[in-house]
Motif scaffolding. Structure first.
Motif, PDB file in Angstrom:
ATOM      1  N   HIS A 336       0.818  -1.206   0.000  1.00 16.47           N
ATOM      2  CA  HIS A 336       0.000   0.000   0.000  1.00 16.47           C
ATOM      3  C   HIS A 336       0.858   1.264   0.000  1.00 16.47           C
ATOM      4  CE1 HIS A 336      -3.108  -2.915   1.015  1.00 16.47           C
ATOM      5  NE2 HIS A 336      -3.995  -1.985   0.700  1.00 16.47           N
ATOM      6  N   VAL A 337       0.297   2.300  -0.609  1.00 20.57           N
ATOM      7  CA  VAL A 337       0.990   3.566  -0.775  1.00 20.57           C
ATOM      8  C   VAL A 337      -0.029   4.691  -0.662  1.00 20.57           C
ATOM      9  CG1 VAL A 337       0.682   3.600  -3.292  1.00 20.57           C
ATOM     10  CG2 VAL A 337       2.648   4.785  -2.285  1.00 20.57           C
ATOM     11  N   LYS A 338       0.434   5.870  -0.257  1.00 25.07           N
ATOM     12  CA  LYS A 338      -0.453   7.036  -0.195  1.00 25.07           C
ATOM     13  C   LYS A 338      -0.348   7.819  -1.495  1.00 25.07           C
ATOM     14  CE  LYS A 338      -0.375   7.777   4.824  1.00 25.07           C
ATOM     15  NZ  LYS A 338      -1.816   7.837   5.098  1.00 25.07           N
ATOM     16  N   GLY A 339      -1.480   8.289  -1.993  1.00 26.51           N
ATOM     17  CA  GLY A 339      -1.510   9.101  -3.196  1.00 26.51           C
ATOM     18  C   GLY A 339      -2.198  10.423  -2.937  1.00 26.51           C
ATOM     19  N   THR A 340      -1.875  11.414  -3.748  1.00 29.57           N
ATOM     20  CA  THR A 340      -2.412  12.756  -3.568  1.00 29.57           C
ATOM     21  C   THR A 340      -2.909  13.308  -4.892  1.00 29.57           C
ATOM     22  OG1 THR A 340      -1.076  13.355  -1.643  1.00 29.57           O
ATOM     23  CG2 THR A 340      -1.718  15.154  -3.102  1.00 29.57           C
ATOM     24  N   GLY A 341      -4.108  13.898  -4.912  1.00 26.40           N
ATOM     25  CA  GLY A 341      -4.617  14.544  -6.107  1.00 26.40           C
ATOM     26  C   GLY A 341      -6.124  14.473  -6.215  1.00 26.40           C
ATOM     27  N   THR A 342      -6.661  15.085  -7.259  1.00 28.40           N
ATOM     28  CA  THR A 342      -8.104  15.052  -7.440  1.00 28.40           C
ATOM     29  C   THR A 342      -8.586  13.684  -7.901  1.00 28.40           C
ATOM     30  OG1 THR A 342      -7.923  15.972  -9.687  1.00 28.40           O
ATOM     31  CG2 THR A 342      -8.267  17.532  -7.884  1.00 28.40           C
ATOM     32  N   SER A 343      -7.683  12.828  -8.376  1.00 28.90           N
ATOM     33  CA  SER A 343      -8.079  11.453  -8.685  1.00 28.90           C
ATOM     34  C   SER A 343      -8.476  10.713  -7.420  1.00 28.90           C
ATOM     35  CB  SER A 343      -6.946  10.700  -9.383  1.00 28.90           C
ATOM     36  OG  SER A 343      -6.828  11.094 -10.711  1.00 28.90           O
ATOM     37  N   GLU A 344      -7.646  10.854  -6.382  1.00 26.07           N
ATOM     38  CA  GLU A 344      -7.980  10.204  -5.108  1.00 26.07           C
ATOM     39  C   GLU A 344      -9.320  10.705  -4.590  1.00 26.07           C
ATOM     40  OE1 GLU A 344      -3.815   9.086  -5.498  1.00 26.07           O
ATOM     41  OE2 GLU A 344      -4.974  10.858  -5.993  1.00 26.07           O
ATOM     42  N   ALA A 345      -9.525  12.032  -4.682  1.00 20.82           N
ATOM     43  CA  ALA A 345     -10.793  12.606  -4.229  1.00 20.82           C
ATOM     44  C   ALA A 345     -11.966  12.053  -5.035  1.00 20.82           C
ATOM     45  CB  ALA A 345     -10.742  14.134  -4.347  1.00 20.82           C
ATOM     46  N   THR A 346     -11.753  11.856  -6.333  1.00 14.62           N
ATOM     47  CA  THR A 346     -12.799  11.294  -7.194  1.00 14.62           C
ATOM     48  C   THR A 346     -13.157   9.883  -6.762  1.00 14.62           C
ATOM     49  OG1 THR A 346     -12.086  12.654  -9.067  1.00 14.62           O
ATOM     50  CG2 THR A 346     -13.343  10.671  -9.589  1.00 14.62           C
ATOM     51  N   ALA A 347     -12.149   9.077  -6.452  1.00 14.83           N
ATOM     52  CA  ALA A 347     -12.406   7.712  -6.006  1.00 14.83           C
ATOM     53  C   ALA A 347     -13.164   7.698  -4.683  1.00 14.83           C
ATOM     54  CB  ALA A 347     -11.086   6.949  -5.875  1.00 14.83           C
ATOM     55  N   VAL A 348     -12.839   8.627  -3.788  1.00 17.07           N
ATOM     56  CA  VAL A 348     -13.568   8.725  -2.517  1.00 17.07           C
ATOM     57  C   VAL A 348     -15.046   9.003  -2.787  1.00 17.07           C
ATOM     58  CG1 VAL A 348     -13.864  10.122  -0.433  1.00 17.07           C
ATOM     59  CG2 VAL A 348     -11.577   9.388  -1.123  1.00 17.07           C
ATOM     60  N   VAL A 349     -15.333   9.927  -3.709  1.00  9.82           N
ATOM     61  CA  VAL A 349     -16.728  10.258  -4.013  1.00  9.82           C
ATOM     62  C   VAL A 349     -17.420   9.100  -4.721  1.00  9.82           C
ATOM     63  CG1 VAL A 349     -18.246  11.804  -5.316  1.00  9.82           C
ATOM     64  CG2 VAL A 349     -16.327  12.735  -4.004  1.00  9.82           C
ATOM     65  N   SER A 350     -16.730   8.397  -5.608  1.00 12.64           N
ATOM     66  CA  SER A 350     -17.337   7.226  -6.254  1.00 12.64           C
ATOM     67  C   SER A 350     -17.746   6.192  -5.214  1.00 12.64           C
ATOM     68  CB  SER A 350     -16.365   6.606  -7.262  1.00 12.64           C
ATOM     69  OG  SER A 350     -16.219   7.431  -8.399  1.00 12.64           O
ATOM     70  N   GLY A 351     -16.884   5.978  -4.213  1.00 15.80           N
ATOM     71  CA  GLY A 351     -17.244   5.062  -3.134  1.00 15.80           C
ATOM     72  C   GLY A 351     -18.441   5.560  -2.354  1.00 15.80           C
ATOM     73  N   ALA A 352     -18.498   6.874  -2.107  1.00 17.57           N
ATOM     74  CA  ALA A 352     -19.633   7.451  -1.384  1.00 17.57           C
ATOM     75  C   ALA A 352     -20.929   7.263  -2.158  1.00 17.57           C
ATOM     76  CB  ALA A 352     -19.374   8.934  -1.133  1.00 17.57           C
ATOM     77  N   VAL A 353     -20.871   7.464  -3.473  1.00 21.32           N
ATOM     78  CA  VAL A 353     -22.063   7.280  -4.305  1.00 21.32           C
ATOM     79  C   VAL A 353     -22.516   5.828  -4.275  1.00 21.32           C
ATOM     80  CG1 VAL A 353     -22.952   7.371  -6.672  1.00 21.32           C
ATOM     81  CG2 VAL A 353     -21.558   9.250  -5.784  1.00 21.32           C
ATOM     82  N   ALA A 354     -21.560   4.896  -4.284  1.00 19.59           N
ATOM     83  CA  ALA A 354     -21.914   3.475  -4.199  1.00 19.59           C
ATOM     84  C   ALA A 354     -22.641   3.170  -2.894  1.00 19.59           C
ATOM     85  CB  ALA A 354     -20.661   2.608  -4.336  1.00 19.59           C
ATOM     86  N   LEU A 355     -22.224   3.795  -1.801  1.00 20.89           N
ATOM     87  CA  LEU A 355     -22.933   3.620  -0.525  1.00 20.89           C
ATOM     88  C   LEU A 355     -24.363   4.127  -0.633  1.00 20.89           C
ATOM     89  CD1 LEU A 355     -20.309   4.757   2.159  1.00 20.89           C
ATOM     90  CD2 LEU A 355     -20.804   2.434   1.377  1.00 20.89           C
TER      91      LEU A 355
END
Length: 429
Positions: A336-355
């Motif tokens: 595992h690794v930490k990433g930074t950027g609006t891509s990461e933020a997009t993935a967070v929102v995609s997960g939220a929408v799935a919930l």
């Protein structure tokens, strides 16, 4: 063809090299170590605490920050079950425990392992959305990922490949055992002729929530994020705290008067799966080695394929610290690794929408967007880069009736069984 965009700079590279961004070289406190028989004693560093990223940036902390516990804590917890998320990216590797379907390969690589993510970006995105890791869980761990590969080893792709993947997702969203309700698309095209925007519109009209990245160059949002009928996401720095009062939007997160992001979400130091040996992983390796050379830190027998973290024989980070160079490492573990950027933020929102969709499958894309923007919490900063604010799922259940959606249901949806050029990709990672 262009490469996917570097996290904040090159406008043609995927999101990937961005894992290095944010890990700036620290000062040398006491001078660099030298090697050899006449080397002086090791310097005594004035550094008392090496720069690290606290548990406030953990996967669970990010989920708590966006209010995901409101869905995990339902009588029948909503964890993404029954929802397919199409990840249009560089491919997704089959990570143990992830509910994954390999869709068609649109990258044109033609290799035997065509589905593999050799760039390292798509796998990172998918894990932020739906990893089942006990230590680094995704936002919606029971969602199913449908990988639609468009980028090859170096992250190159073009609009035609992305459009083909979007149209495939639209055509198959409710057939052949699929229930594709979300598309995660961390991609931008500064020269879009309108075809890319039309493709995301077709997906949206078919009932798919399209989540796109605002971009990492700090400038204007381009297609497909410029389409008003998608959810365009900017990044927010949480400062490693659960409270949102101290959150801020980093300079790289794009926006503007013509199109602001709809919402922002955590995008700094976000944990996700690492792809060892990938294009991105080698970029991190090269960065750390470059830092060592800049400070004349000797790394014995270090070759281009040597590992660079604590589990290797000749580690870069420990060697840098021995020389009093405070260089934060993006690595969390071998995997595992930490990433930074609006891509990461997009993935967070995609997960939220799935919930949201696993709890209330009746929500339309327009309702999902309205719920997220209605319930977002304010973030300090320029409104053209903040949009409606930071997503807050704890308020989403209250916002749903405002847009005419039924309130969040506690009934569980049916789980899905597994089924076996220019302009180009702009990495928003």
């Amino acid at each position: 063809m262009r490469k996917l965009r570097d996290c904040r700079n090159r406008a043609s590279r995927f999101v990937a090299v961005a894992v290095v961004v944010g890990f700036a070289v620290g000062g040398v406190a006491g001078g660099a170590a030298t090697s050899g028989a006449d080397a002086p004693d090791a310097p005594v560093c004035s550094v008392t605490e090496w720069t690290t990223y606290s548990d406030g940036y953990s996967s669970r902390a990010i989920a708590a920050t966006i209010g995901a516990d409101a869905f995990y804590g339902l009588a029948r917890p909503a964890t993404g079950q029954g929802v397919d998320v199409a990840v249009v990216d560089t491919g997704v590797n089959d990570v143990a425990g992830t509910n994954l379907v390999q869709g068609p390969d649109f990258s044109g690589t033609g290799s035997a392992a065509a589905a593999a993510d050799t760039f390292g970006h798509g796998t990172h995105m998918a894990s932020i959305i739906a990893s089942r890791s006990a230590v680094y869980p995704g936002i919606a761990p029971d969602a199913r990922i449908v990988s639609l590969k468009v980028g090859g080893y170096d992250g190159r792709a073009d609009d035609d490949q992305v459009i083909a993947a979007l149209d495939w997702a639209t055509a198959h969203h409710s057939v052949d055992g699929f229930n594709i309700r979300v598309v995660n698309l961390a991609y931008g095209s500064p020269s879009d002729s309108g075809a890319l925007s039309a493709a995301v519109q077709r997906a949206w009209d078919a009932g798919i929530v399209v989540v796109t990245a605002a971009g990492n160059d700090g400038g204007a949002i381009t297609a497909p994020g410029s389409n008003p009928n998608v959810i365009t996401v900017g990044a927010v720095e949480t400062q490693g705290t659960l409270a949102t009062a101290d959150d801020s939007v980093p300079d790289y997160s794009a926006g503007g008067t013509d199109r602001a992001p709809d919402v922002v979400a955590p995008g700094q130091h976000v944990p996700g799966v690492r792809t060892p040996g990938s294009f991105v992983d080698k970029g991190v390796h090269d960065h750390l080695v470059r830092v060592a050379r800049e400070h004349d830190v000797a790394i014995a027998t270090l070759g281009p394929d040597d590992d660079v973290y604590d589990w290797a024989t000749n580690e870069v980070i420990p060697a840098l610290r021995a020389a009093c160079v405070d260089e934060p490492s993006p690595y969390l573990s071998r995997t595992h690794v930490k990433g930074t950027g609006t891509s990461e933020a997009t993935a967070v929102v995609s997960g939220a929408v799935a919930l949201m969709l696993s709890a209330n499958p009746a929500l339309t894309p327009a309702q999902v967007k309205a719920v997220l923007t209605e319930s977002a919490v304010p973030v300090a900063g320029d409104a053209t880069r903040v949009g409606a604010g930071e997503i807050d799922l704890s308020g989403a259940q209250d916002a749903a009736p405002v847009v005419g959606a039924s309130s969040v249901s506690t009934s569980a949806p049916t789980s899905q069984s597994a089924v076996a050029s220019d302009p180009g990709w702009r990495g928003n990672y």
